[in-house]
Motif scaffolding. Structure first.
Motif, short mmCIF file in Angstrom:
data_model
loop_
_atom_site.label_atom_id
_atom_site.label_comp_id
_atom_site.label_asym_id
_atom_site.label_seq_id
_atom_site.Cartn_x
_atom_site.Cartn_y
_atom_site.Cartn_z
N ARG A 67 -7.59 42.49 -43.37
CA ARG A 67 -7.74 43.84 -42.34
C ARG A 67 -8.07 43.08 -40.94
O ARG A 67 -8.30 42.10 -41.08
CB ARG A 67 -8.78 44.63 -42.52
CG ARG A 67 -8.77 45.47 -44.08
CD ARG A 67 -9.53 46.70 -44.02
NE ARG A 67 -9.70 47.12 -45.32
CZ ARG A 67 -8.81 48.09 -45.90
NH1 ARG A 67 -7.69 48.46 -44.93
NH2 ARG A 67 -8.84 48.58 -47.16
N ASN A 68 -7.38 43.87 -40.01
CA ASN A 68 -7.53 43.25 -38.51
C ASN A 68 -8.88 43.73 -37.92
O ASN A 68 -9.56 44.64 -38.63
CB ASN A 68 -6.26 43.47 -37.86
CG ASN A 68 -6.04 45.24 -37.53
OD1 ASN A 68 -6.87 45.80 -37.87
ND2 ASN A 68 -4.66 45.47 -37.12
N THR A 69 -8.86 43.33 -36.63
CA THR A 69 -10.23 43.79 -36.12
C THR A 69 -10.46 45.52 -36.07
O THR A 69 -11.65 45.79 -35.89
CB THR A 69 -10.41 43.26 -34.50
OG1 THR A 69 -9.22 43.63 -33.78
CG2 THR A 69 -10.47 41.69 -34.77
N ILE A 74 -3.34 44.80 -42.93
CA ILE A 74 -2.49 44.07 -42.54
C ILE A 74 -1.55 43.01 -43.70
O ILE A 74 -0.48 42.46 -43.44
CB ILE A 74 -2.84 43.19 -41.30
CG1 ILE A 74 -3.59 42.25 -41.61
CG2 ILE A 74 -2.90 44.25 -40.18
CD1 ILE A 74 -4.23 41.28 -40.77
N ASN A 75 -2.22 42.92 -44.85
CA ASN A 75 -1.78 42.31 -45.89
C ASN A 75 -2.43 42.45 -47.21
O ASN A 75 -3.38 42.60 -47.26
CB ASN A 75 -2.17 40.71 -45.50
CG ASN A 75 -1.31 39.63 -46.65
OD1 ASN A 75 -0.23 40.06 -47.15
ND2 ASN A 75 -1.95 38.64 -46.57
N SER A 105 0.79 39.11 -31.34
CA SER A 105 -0.62 40.07 -30.81
C SER A 105 -1.42 39.72 -31.79
O SER A 105 -1.19 39.40 -32.95
CB SER A 105 0.07 41.44 -30.95
OG SER A 105 0.59 41.76 -32.26
N VAL A 106 -2.64 40.22 -31.29
CA VAL A 106 -3.89 39.87 -32.20
C VAL A 106 -4.14 41.00 -33.34
O VAL A 106 -4.94 40.78 -34.24
CB VAL A 106 -5.16 39.94 -31.04
CG1 VAL A 106 -5.29 38.81 -30.19
CG2 VAL A 106 -5.39 41.22 -30.72
N ALA A 111 -9.13 39.78 -39.86
CA ALA A 111 -10.75 39.64 -39.23
C ALA A 111 -11.57 40.52 -40.37
O ALA A 111 -12.78 40.71 -40.19
CB ALA A 111 -10.91 40.25 -38.12
N GLY A 112 -11.02 40.66 -41.47
CA GLY A 112 -11.86 41.37 -42.72
C GLY A 112 -11.16 41.16 -43.99
O GLY A 112 -9.94 40.92 -44.21
#
Length: 197
Positions: A67-69, A74-75, A105-106, A111-112
């Motif tokens: 996961r993103n922030t 995301i994957n 992009s960020v 981030a998880g």
């Protein structure tokens, strides 16, 4: 290098293993298999499992999610089959799938991490164990959160491929993979792989 002040010092690929199906969820401090959460850059950790005293003897489905922030998926990769203690799974980070340099992009930076495992006890009753953790964004440039032989409940880290250097200047290495244990579980025919750009 990194995107602004954002990095991704996580493994570009991870070999997970079914370590011990008798192992319960640890407390929310990470427990003995993942100690010192703050020093690893782990901000939030939670593990949940079936409210059942029985023990799993096999895992029939396991899903790994980055996961993103913002908490967006995301994957994702799912394996189904009959998996026993010692079986390994290769999970490729989204950072290994980037086709562009630099990344645009960020929101594509992990981030998880979340893992959900479904299993069965000796009588065929379904059991589950799942956990998630969020990484501290400010620490993603300086801290590698996981090490070989870490574990959470049923699942452990068997091998880690170094982060991408342009995402993690401190630890990154685009060449040398660390470890390659076997046997490796091949994804089943109904594998789910979703990169949401």
């Amino acid at each position: 290098a990194q995107i602004g002040d954002q990095c991704a010092c996580i493994a570009s690929a991870t070999t997970f293993t079914i370590r011990d199906l008798t192992q319960s969820c640890p407390g929310n401090n990470g427990g003995p298999g993942l100690p010192n959460l703050a020093n690893r850059g782990i901000e939030t950790f939670n593990c949940n499992e079936s409210d059942d005293d029985d023990t799993a003897v096999v895992i029939t489905k396991i899903t790994f999610i980055e996961r993103n922030t913002e908490g967006d998926n995301i994957n994702e990769q799912t394996f189904t089959g009959q998996f026993f203690v010692g079986k390994t799974f290769e999970f490729e980070s989204i950072t290994n799938k980037f086709s562009e340099y630099p990344i645009a992009s960020v929101d594509k930076l992990p981030a998880g991490l979340e893992v959900l495992a479904i299993g069965e006890d000796a009588d065929g009753n379904e059991l589950s164990q799942g956990w998630f953790l969020d990484l501290i964004p400010n620490d993603l440039c300086t801290v590698q959160p996981f090490e070989v032989d870490d574990y959470i409940g049923w699942i452990g880290w068997a091998a880690l491929q170094n982060p991408k250097r342009y995402l993690c200047p401190v630890f990154g290495d685009d060449v040398i993979p660390v470890g390659s244990p076997s046997p490796v579980a091949s994804p089943s025919s109904d594998i789910t792989q979703a990169c949401r750009w």
